[in-house]
Design a protein around this motif. Structure first.
Motif, short mmCIF file in Angstrom:
data_model
loop_
_atom_site.label_atom_id
_atom_site.label_comp_id
_atom_site.label_asym_id
_atom_site.label_seq_id
_atom_site.Cartn_x
_atom_site.Cartn_y
_atom_site.Cartn_z
N HIS A 36 1.16 -1.28 0.01
CA HIS A 36 -0.16 -0.01 -0.31
C HIS A 36 0.86 1.01 -0.15
N ASN A 37 2.04 1.23 0.25
CA ASN A 37 2.32 2.98 1.27
C ASN A 37 3.61 2.15 -0.32
N PHE A 38 3.56 2.06 -1.06
CA PHE A 38 4.88 1.43 -2.05
C PHE A 38 4.38 1.97 -3.30
N ILE A 39 2.13 2.11 -3.43
CA ILE A 39 1.57 2.57 -3.92
C ILE A 39 1.22 4.14 -4.50
N THR A 40 1.23 4.36 -2.76
CA THR A 40 1.12 5.86 -2.77
C THR A 40 2.10 6.50 -2.28
N GLN A 41 2.86 6.08 -2.91
CA GLN A 41 4.72 6.40 -3.82
C GLN A 41 4.60 7.39 -4.69
N LEU A 42 3.35 6.21 -5.43
CA LEU A 42 3.64 7.29 -6.55
C LEU A 42 2.16 8.13 -7.00
N LEU A 43 1.21 8.10 -6.37
CA LEU A 43 0.20 8.91 -6.84
C LEU A 43 0.31 10.34 -6.18
N PRO A 44 0.00 11.58 -6.58
CA PRO A 44 -0.52 12.56 -5.81
C PRO A 44 -1.32 12.67 -4.71
N THR A 45 -1.06 13.07 -4.46
CA THR A 45 -2.35 13.39 -2.13
C THR A 45 -3.13 13.91 -3.37
N CYS A 46 -3.56 14.38 -3.95
CA CYS A 46 -5.03 15.35 -4.49
C CYS A 46 -5.80 13.58 -4.45
N PHE A 47 -4.89 13.44 -5.47
CA PHE A 47 -6.01 11.87 -6.38
C PHE A 47 -6.27 10.46 -4.73
N LEU A 48 -4.77 10.83 -3.91
CA LEU A 48 -5.68 10.11 -2.60
C LEU A 48 -6.80 10.28 -2.18
N ASN A 49 -6.73 11.78 -2.13
CA ASN A 49 -7.33 12.64 -1.03
C ASN A 49 -9.44 11.62 -1.38
N TRP A 50 -8.67 12.15 -3.31
CA TRP A 50 -10.18 11.94 -3.25
C TRP A 50 -10.47 10.58 -3.37
N SER A 51 -9.44 9.47 -3.47
CA SER A 51 -9.53 8.06 -3.35
C SER A 51 -10.26 7.91 -1.80
N LEU A 52 -9.84 8.92 -1.28
CA LEU A 52 -10.16 8.83 -0.06
C LEU A 52 -11.34 8.72 0.33
N LYS A 53 -11.70 9.94 0.25
CA LYS A 53 -12.67 10.95 0.38
C LYS A 53 -14.23 9.58 0.01
N ARG A 54 -13.84 9.08 -1.52
CA ARG A 54 -14.74 8.35 -2.19
C ARG A 54 -15.40 6.64 -1.56
N ARG A 55 -14.49 6.48 -0.96
CA ARG A 55 -14.05 5.40 -0.50
C ARG A 55 -14.60 5.46 1.18
N MET A 56 -14.70 6.40 2.01
CA MET A 56 -14.67 6.65 3.19
C MET A 56 -16.46 7.29 3.12
N ASN A 57 -17.05 7.38 2.54
CA ASN A 57 -18.40 8.41 1.86
C ASN A 57 -19.30 6.77 1.18
N LYS A 58 -18.52 5.41 0.70
CA LYS A 58 -19.16 4.68 0.42
C LYS A 58 -20.06 4.13 1.65
N LYS A 59 -19.28 3.93 2.97
CA LYS A 59 -19.90 3.73 3.69
C LYS A 59 -20.96 4.20 4.49
N PHE A 60 -21.17 5.45 4.66
CA PHE A 60 -22.61 6.38 4.79
C PHE A 60 -21.39 7.29 4.30
N ASN A 61 -22.19 8.73 3.93
CA ASN A 61 -21.83 10.12 3.75
C ASN A 61 -21.82 11.12 4.60
N HIS A 62 -20.44 11.53 5.03
CA HIS A 62 -20.28 12.23 5.75
C HIS A 62 -21.57 13.51 6.40
N ASP A 63 -21.59 14.15 4.52
CA ASP A 63 -21.85 15.81 4.48
C ASP A 63 -23.61 15.16 5.45
N ILE A 64 -24.49 14.12 4.81
CA ILE A 64 -25.44 14.11 5.46
C ILE A 64 -25.78 13.82 7.02
#
Length: 561
Positions: free
Chosen positions: A240-268
C-alpha cells in the motif's frame, strides 16, 4: 561496568525501554510515581491522583497483531480489540516473562533532571527523585523519558467566551470514568477525536441528550474492514505504501473521500471535513448509528456560552445544558527539565527523529513516546527504545548537535515565513517512520533479498500486514520466532472468532482476490522500483498515476492508535 540508565515512567514505552536496556546490557532504573505499572492503562475508579487513566469502557483501537511487543505475541485466545483490563493483563505477562518488575521504583516522583558540570565530556545526568517525602539524588549515564503525550490536560477555557458564566459542570476527558453521573442530563462534548467519539457514544446510554461540537469534522472508521477482518491488518501493508508513493495527494484524497462516503455519507451526518483542513480520522463503530437514532447531535463550533445554554457559530442555540466535557487533548510537558532543554523537548522540530534533543553535546537523553502515528504507538515506542539504547551504548551514531540545531532553527524559520508547512502536529506514517528507525539499527527487512532467500516469508512481509514482528527478522535483536509469528498471525487473529464452527471459513489472503491474477507482475514492478530508490519513483510518478487502479488505494485507510 554497565552504563546506568534512568527510565522515567513505567507505562507502555517505559516497560519496553527497560527491556531494551537489558537487551543491550545496560543497567536500568525506572521511576514510576504511581503504585503500579501500565501508565494510563492501569484503570482507577477515581481521578484524584492527577494522572491520566483510561475510562472504564475503553477498547483498543489497534488490533492485537499490529500492536504487540515485537518478540512477544499475544496469546491466541485474546480478542483482536481488547478492553483495558485485557490489555493490562498482556502488559503484566510481558513484565513477568522478562522479569522487569525488579527494575521499577514505585511511588517515586522525578523532581529534576539536570546536566552534570562535566556533561560535555561524560554525558551524565543528575536525577533527583522523591519517595514518601524523602528526596534522593543519583547520577545516570543516560536518561529515557517515557511520560508520553497524556501528561497535562489541555483545557482551553479562554477560547470559549462566556464559559465562566456557565453554571453547569465543566470537566476534561481526563476526569471521565463512567457515564452514570450524567444520568438524565443534557451533555455537550467539545472535540471529536477518538476520546470524544467514545465518550459521546457511551453517554447515550444514560444521558437525556448528547451534543458534540466539532470545528473540522472527521472521517469515521470502523474497527473492521470489508469482510470483517481487523482494519489495521488490511490497510497497513508495505505494498500500500509503495503504491501511495506513486500517486499525487489530490488523487489519494479524492479516493479516500469516495471510499469513506461509500460506507455512509459524512455530509449528511454532519461529519464531513471542512475544506482546506487536513484529513482527520477516528475509530468508532457506533457513532453513525447514534447520530441516525438521534441520540447524538453533531454541532458546529461554539460562539459563546450563557449561564445554561450554548450558542453555536451557525446561530443555533441549545439550552438547558447540564455538563460540558472537553476532549481537547493534552499539552506536552516536561516539568523536571530546565530551560532551554524543556522548550526544545516540547518542540518536535528540535527532536532528531522525534527522539533526541538537538541541542545536547552528548546524545544521552531520549524522549520516548512523543509521537503520533497512523498505527500502533506501542510498536513505534519500542523501536525508538531499541535505537536509543544502541546509541547510548555507542553502537549507533547521532549527527553532531551543531548540525542538528542549525537544521532545526532553519526549519523553524521557514515555517514562520510560510515557506514550508508545519507538519509537527500531523500523524507520522507508521511504516515509513518505523522503517527509518529500523534502518538506523540495521533491523529493516531487505525485501528483494528476502524474496531470494525465503519467498513465502517475503510475500507476507511485503503484501501482508506490516506487523511489529517484521522488525525482528534481521539485525540486532533478531528473534528466531519472528518468521513463525508472521506466518501464523492470521491464526491468532481468527482463533478468538471461531466460537461456532462454520464450514469453509478461512483467513484473508495477503492480497485481495483481484490482485492474485496480476500478483507476479505487481511483485516484479514493485521490486524494480524498490531497488531503484525514491529518485526514480518521482521520475515515473506522473506516467504511472493514470495506470494504477484506484482500487489499490481505497484499501489504504489510515489508522488511529
Amino acid at each position: 561496568m554497565a552504563k546506568k540508565v534512568a527510565v522515567i515512567g513505567a507505562g507502555v514505552s517505559g516497560l519496553s525501554s527497560i527491556k531494551c536496556c537489558l537487551d543491550e546490557d545496560l543497567e536500568p532504573t525506572c521511576f514510576e510515581r504511581s503504585n503500579d505499572f501500565g501508565g494510563l492503562w492501569k484503570f482507577n475508579e477515581a481521578s484524584t491522583d492527577g494522572m491520566t487513566r483510561v475510562y472504564k469502557s475503553l477498547v483498543t483501537n489497534v488490533c492485537k497483531e499490529m500492536s504487540c511487543y515485537s518478540n512477544f505475541p499475544y496469546p491466541e485466545e485474546y480478542p483482536n480489540f481488547m478492553s483495558h483490563e485485557k490489555f493490562w493483563n498482556y502488559l503484566q505477562e510481558f513484565v513477568e516473562h522478562f522479569d522487569l518488575l525488579k527494575y521499577i521504583q514505585f511511588k517515586t516522583a522525578v523532581c529534576s533532571i539536570t546536566k552534570r558540570p562535566d556533561f560535555s565530556q561524560t554525558g551524565q545526568w543528575d536525577v533527583v527523585t522523591e519517595t514518601e517525602g524523602k528526596q534522593n539524588r543519583a547520577v545516570f549515564d543516560a536518561v529515557m523519558v517515557c511520560t508520553g503525550l497524556f501528561l497535562s490536560p489541555h483545557l482551553p477555557l479562554e477560547s470559549f467566551p462566556g464559559i465562566h458564566k456557565f453554571k453547569g459542570q465543566i470537566l476534561h476527558s481526563q476526569e471521565y470514568r463512567i457515564p452514570d453521573p450524567f444520568q438524565g442530563k443534557r451533555v455537550l462534548v467539545i472535540g471529536l477525536g477518538n476520546s470524544g467519539g467514545d465518550i459521546a457514544v457511551e453517554l447515550t446510554r444514560t444521558a437525556a441528550q448528547v451534543l458534540v461540537s466539532t470545528r473540522t469534522g472527521t472521517w469515521v472508521v470502523n474497527r473492521y474492514s470489508d469482510g470483517g477482518y481487523p482494519i489495521n491488518m488490511m490497510s497497513i501493508r508495505r505494498w500500500h505504501n509503495f503504491i501511495t508513493q506513486l500517486l499525487p495527494t489530490c488523487f489519494l484524497n479524492w479516493s479516500l473521500k469516495r471510499r469513506m462516503n461509500k460506507k455512509f455519507n459524512h455530509d449528511i451526518y454532519g461529519l464531513s471535513i471542512i475544506k482546506r483542513e487536513k484529513p482527520k480520522f477516528i475509530i468508532n463503530d457506533e457513532l453513525p448509528t447514534c447520530i441516525l437514532c438521534g441520540k447524538v447531535t453533531v454541532k458546529t463550533s461554539i460562539k459563546n456560552f450563557t449561564e445554561t445554554a450554548v450558542i453555536f457559530e451557525d446561530g443555533t442555540v441549545e439550552g438547558n445544558i447540564d455538563a460540558v466535557i472537553f476532549t481537547t487533548g493534552y499539552t506536552v510537558s516536561f516539568p523536571f527539565f530546565e530551560e532551554p532543554l524543556k522548550s526544545h523537548c516540547t518542540k518536535k522540530t528540535f527532536l532528531y527523529k522525534h527522539v533526541f534533543p538537538a541541542d545536547l553535546e552528548r546524545a544521552t537523553l531520549a524522549i520516548i513516546g512523543l509521537i503520533s502515528l497512523n498505527g500502533s504507538i506501542l510498536a513505534g515506542t519500542e523501536l525508538q527504545a531499541r535505537w536509543a539504547t544502541r546509541v547510548f551504548k555507542g553502537l549507533c551514531n547521532v549527527p553532531p548537535s551543531q548540525k542538528l540545531m542549525a537544521e532545526a532553527i532553519k526549519k523553524e524559520q521557514l515555517i514562520k515565513r510560510g515557506v514550508i508547512r508545519d507538519t509537527s502536529q500531523e500523524k507520522l506514517d507508521f511504516i515509513t517512520y518505523l522503517d527509518d528507525l529500523a534502518t538506523c539499527i540495521g533491523a529493516k527487512p531487505n525485501i528483494p533479498a528476502l524474496f531470494l532467500k525465503d519467498p513465502r516469508l517475503a510475500w507476507e512481509v511485503f503484501f501482508g500486514p506490516c506487523s511489529p514482528y517484521q522488525y525482528r527478522i534481521v539485525g540486532p535483536g533478531k528473534w528466531t520466532g519472528a518468521r513463525n509469528a508472521i506466518l501464523t498471525q492470521w491464526d491468532r487473529t481468527l482463533k478468538p472468532l471461531k466460537t461456532r464452527s462454520v464450514a469453509n471459513s478461512s483467513e484473508p489472503a495477503s492480497l485481495p482476490h483481484y490482485l492474485k491474477v496480476v500478483g507476479a507482475p505487481v511483485l516484479l514492478v514493485s521490486l524494480i522500483f524498490i531497488c531503484k530508490g525514491s529518485p526514480f519513483l518521482k521520475l515515473v510518478q506522473d506516467k504511472l498515476q493514470d495506470r494504477i487502479s484506484s482500487s489499490l488505494v481505497l484499501h489504504n485507510v489510515p489508522q488511529k492508535s
